[in-house]
Design a protein around this motif. Sequence first.
Motif, PDB file in Angstrom:
ATOM      1  N   PRO A  82      -9.259  -3.201  -9.126  1.00 51.31           N
ATOM      2  CA  PRO A  82      -8.180  -2.088  -8.756  1.00 51.31           C
ATOM      3  C   PRO A  82      -9.048  -0.883  -8.931  1.00 51.31           C
ATOM      4  N   VAL A  83     -10.131  -0.742  -9.579  1.00 51.59           N
ATOM      5  CA  VAL A  83     -10.785   0.678  -9.603  1.00 51.59           C
ATOM      6  C   VAL A  83     -11.846   0.726  -8.199  1.00 51.59           C
ATOM      7  N   ILE A  84     -12.258  -0.277  -7.660  1.00 53.11           N
ATOM      8  CA  ILE A  84     -12.804  -0.450  -6.558  1.00 53.11           C
ATOM      9  C   ILE A  84     -12.094  -0.211  -5.407  1.00 53.11           C
ATOM     10  N   GLU A  85     -10.925  -0.755  -5.529  1.00 55.65           N
ATOM     11  CA  GLU A  85      -9.467  -0.429  -4.419  1.00 55.65           C
ATOM     12  C   GLU A  85      -9.331   0.951  -4.309  1.00 55.65           C
ATOM     13  N   ALA A  86      -8.967   1.653  -5.599  1.00 52.56           N
ATOM     14  CA  ALA A  86      -8.909   2.971  -5.672  1.00 52.56           C
ATOM     15  C   ALA A  86     -10.187   3.838  -5.105  1.00 52.56           C
ATOM     16  N   ALA A  87     -11.214   3.513  -5.240  1.00 52.17           N
ATOM     17  CA  ALA A  87     -12.524   4.312  -4.726  1.00 52.17           C
ATOM     18  C   ALA A  87     -12.451   4.150  -3.278  1.00 52.17           C
ATOM     19  N   ALA A  88     -11.971   2.994  -2.740  1.00 54.32           N
ATOM     20  CA  ALA A  88     -11.760   2.867  -1.233  1.00 54.32           C
ATOM     21  C   ALA A  88     -10.977   3.689  -0.661  1.00 54.32           C
ATOM     22  N   ALA A  89      -9.783   3.965  -1.307  1.00 55.18           N
ATOM     23  CA  ALA A  89      -8.665   4.657  -0.909  1.00 55.18           C
ATOM     24  C   ALA A  89      -9.170   6.221  -0.683  1.00 55.18           C
ATOM     25  N   LEU A  90      -9.914   6.538  -1.672  1.00 53.23           N
ATOM     26  CA  LEU A  90     -10.463   7.787  -1.812  1.00 53.23           C
ATOM     27  C   LEU A  90     -11.730   8.154  -0.803  1.00 53.23           C
ATOM     28  N   GLY A  91     -12.004   6.994  -0.118  1.00 46.56           N
ATOM     29  CA  GLY A  91     -13.246   7.230   0.805  1.00 46.56           C
ATOM     30  C   GLY A  91     -14.529   7.255   0.218  1.00 46.56           C
ATOM     31  N   ALA A  92     -14.477   6.943  -1.321  1.00 52.31           N
ATOM     32  CA  ALA A  92     -15.642   6.924  -1.963  1.00 52.31           C
ATOM     33  C   ALA A  92     -16.946   6.034  -1.405  1.00 52.31           C
ATOM     34  N   ARG A  93     -18.125   6.534  -1.296  1.00 53.68           N
ATOM     35  CA  ARG A  93     -19.279   5.648  -0.808  1.00 53.68           C
ATOM     36  C   ARG A  93     -19.625   4.757  -1.943  1.00 53.68           C
ATOM     37  N   TYR A  94     -19.638   5.265  -3.053  1.00 54.23           N
ATOM     38  CA  TYR A  94     -20.195   4.572  -4.342  1.00 54.23           C
ATOM     39  C   TYR A  94     -19.165   4.573  -5.347  1.00 54.23           C
ATOM     40  N   VAL A  95     -19.358   3.317  -6.398  1.00 52.41           N
ATOM     41  CA  VAL A  95     -18.690   3.301  -7.659  1.00 52.41           C
ATOM     42  C   VAL A  95     -19.746   3.214  -8.608  1.00 52.41           C
ATOM     43  N   ASN A  96     -19.496   3.908  -9.805  1.00 55.92           N
ATOM     44  CA  ASN A  96     -20.589   4.000 -11.079  1.00 55.92           C
ATOM     45  C   ASN A  96     -20.366   2.907 -11.831  1.00 55.92           C
ATOM     46  N   VAL A  97     -21.125   2.105 -12.101  1.00 53.02           N
ATOM     47  CA  VAL A  97     -20.885   0.922 -13.191  1.00 53.02           C
ATOM     48  C   VAL A  97     -21.913   1.354 -14.513  1.00 53.02           C
ATOM     49  N   THR A  98     -21.275   1.101 -15.528  1.00 50.80           N
ATOM     50  CA  THR A  98     -21.759   1.574 -16.906  1.00 50.80           C
ATOM     51  C   THR A  98     -22.116   0.150 -17.456  1.00 50.80           C
ATOM     52  N   CYS A  99     -23.422   0.363 -17.846  1.00 55.37           N
ATOM     53  CA  CYS A  99     -23.479  -0.809 -18.697  1.00 55.37           C
ATOM     54  C   CYS A  99     -23.538  -0.689 -20.357  1.00 55.37           C
ATOM     55  N   ASP A 100     -22.811  -1.615 -20.993  1.00 46.06           N
ATOM     56  CA  ASP A 100     -22.431  -1.490 -22.286  1.00 46.06           C
ATOM     57  C   ASP A 100     -22.957  -2.872 -22.750  1.00 46.06           C
ATOM     58  N   HIS A 101     -23.524  -3.597 -22.121  1.00 45.90           N
ATOM     59  CA  HIS A 101     -23.585  -5.233 -22.550  1.00 45.90           C
ATOM     60  C   HIS A 101     -24.968  -5.264 -23.043  1.00 45.90           C
ATOM     61  N   PRO A 102     -25.152  -5.799 -24.087  1.00 47.62           N
ATOM     62  CA  PRO A 102     -26.588  -5.541 -24.698  1.00 47.62           C
ATOM     63  C   PRO A 102     -27.633  -6.544 -23.941  1.00 47.62           C
ATOM     64  N   ASP A 103     -26.954  -7.748 -23.329  1.00 50.98           N
ATOM     65  CA  ASP A 103     -27.960  -8.412 -22.528  1.00 50.98           C
ATOM     66  C   ASP A 103     -28.087  -8.009 -21.213  1.00 50.98           C
ATOM     67  N   THR A 104     -29.305  -7.275 -20.574  1.00 47.06           N
ATOM     68  CA  THR A 104     -29.160  -6.965 -19.519  1.00 47.06           C
ATOM     69  C   THR A 104     -29.470  -7.876 -18.311  1.00 47.06           C
ATOM     70  N   THR A 105     -30.065  -8.994 -18.652  1.00 48.56           N
ATOM     71  CA  THR A 105     -30.025 -10.181 -17.814  1.00 48.56           C
ATOM     72  C   THR A 105     -28.633 -10.410 -17.473  1.00 48.56           C
ATOM     73  N   ARG A 106     -27.566 -10.792 -18.418  1.00 44.13           N
ATOM     74  CA  ARG A 106     -26.396 -11.161 -18.170  1.00 44.13           C
ATOM     75  C   ARG A 106     -25.798 -10.048 -17.365  1.00 44.13           C
ATOM     76  N   PHE A 107     -25.913  -8.594 -17.792  1.00 46.13           N
ATOM     77  CA  PHE A 107     -25.297  -7.796 -17.114  1.00 46.13           C
ATOM     78  C   PHE A 107     -25.660  -7.583 -15.514  1.00 46.13           C
ATOM     79  N   ALA A 108     -27.139  -8.012 -15.355  1.00 43.69           N
ATOM     80  CA  ALA A 108     -27.591  -8.008 -13.905  1.00 43.69           C
ATOM     81  C   ALA A 108     -26.626  -9.056 -12.949  1.00 43.69           C
ATOM     82  N   ALA A 109     -26.343 -10.111 -13.579  1.00 40.76           N
ATOM     83  CA  ALA A 109     -25.461 -11.280 -12.975  1.00 40.76           C
ATOM     84  C   ALA A 109     -24.150 -10.451 -12.494  1.00 40.76           C
TER      85      ALA A 109
END
Length: 241
Positions: A82-109
């Motif tokens: 839904p966040v991505i859908e709203a971003a598209a409705a606004l015509g946004a080029r990017y959506v910011n993704v925030t990492c709060d996951h302690p395992d950066t390898t898992r976050f990368a996936a």
Amino acid sequence: LDHLTMLDIAPPEFVGLAAEAGFSDVSLRIAPVTAGEEAWPMLPGSPMLAETVRCLADTGVGVLCAESIAVSTGRDIAGAEPVIEAAAALGARYVNVTCDHPDTTRFAAQFAALADLARPYGVRPVIEFMAYRPVRSLTTAVSIARGSDGGAVLLDTLHIHRCGVTAGELASLDPALLSYLQVCDAPRRPHADPGDAMLEARTRRLLPGEGELPLADMLGALPADLAVSVEAPCRDRKSVV
């Protein structure tokens, strides 16, 4: 103009203020970044989203980025659509993704999966490195973006300086992996209490030229056509005004 600069202003009004100030684009906070944050009601179907879309059309202002998709332990990224859908409705080029996951390898996936999820919407996810979050180096952010199919790196002058990134490192970056640069100023040295790093980033920034960051060196090291956004929230300035 980045929404964090005046996050207490509702998106439709914020777009109008940005237009009056001469900004061509804005970023908009459409989903919470931190636990307990009350985000503006901007998800698909909301009246405020529709009103913001009308304001964008009326003013000619574009949306560079929508915020944010927070990825943490146990959070299903399917709920990010839904966040991505709203971003598209606004015509946004990017959506910011925030990492709060302690395992950066898992976050990368998970970030790579978000890139796949966002691709049909024409929105590109971006990852930002910060000294007080799990992704705390430029090298890690670049690796995560490169390992995805379509993700990019978001740069911020405060985080560049606080994380010790040099102008040479910036100049060596692949332009295809960059999204845009958030600009602010700050004292050259951080506050003595390391626990204040997040507080500085969210409430103690200065406008460009008011501090001691080597902004000219940073800008000179990056592609001349890279989009630049002002992100300078300052609680003390607001209290004076």
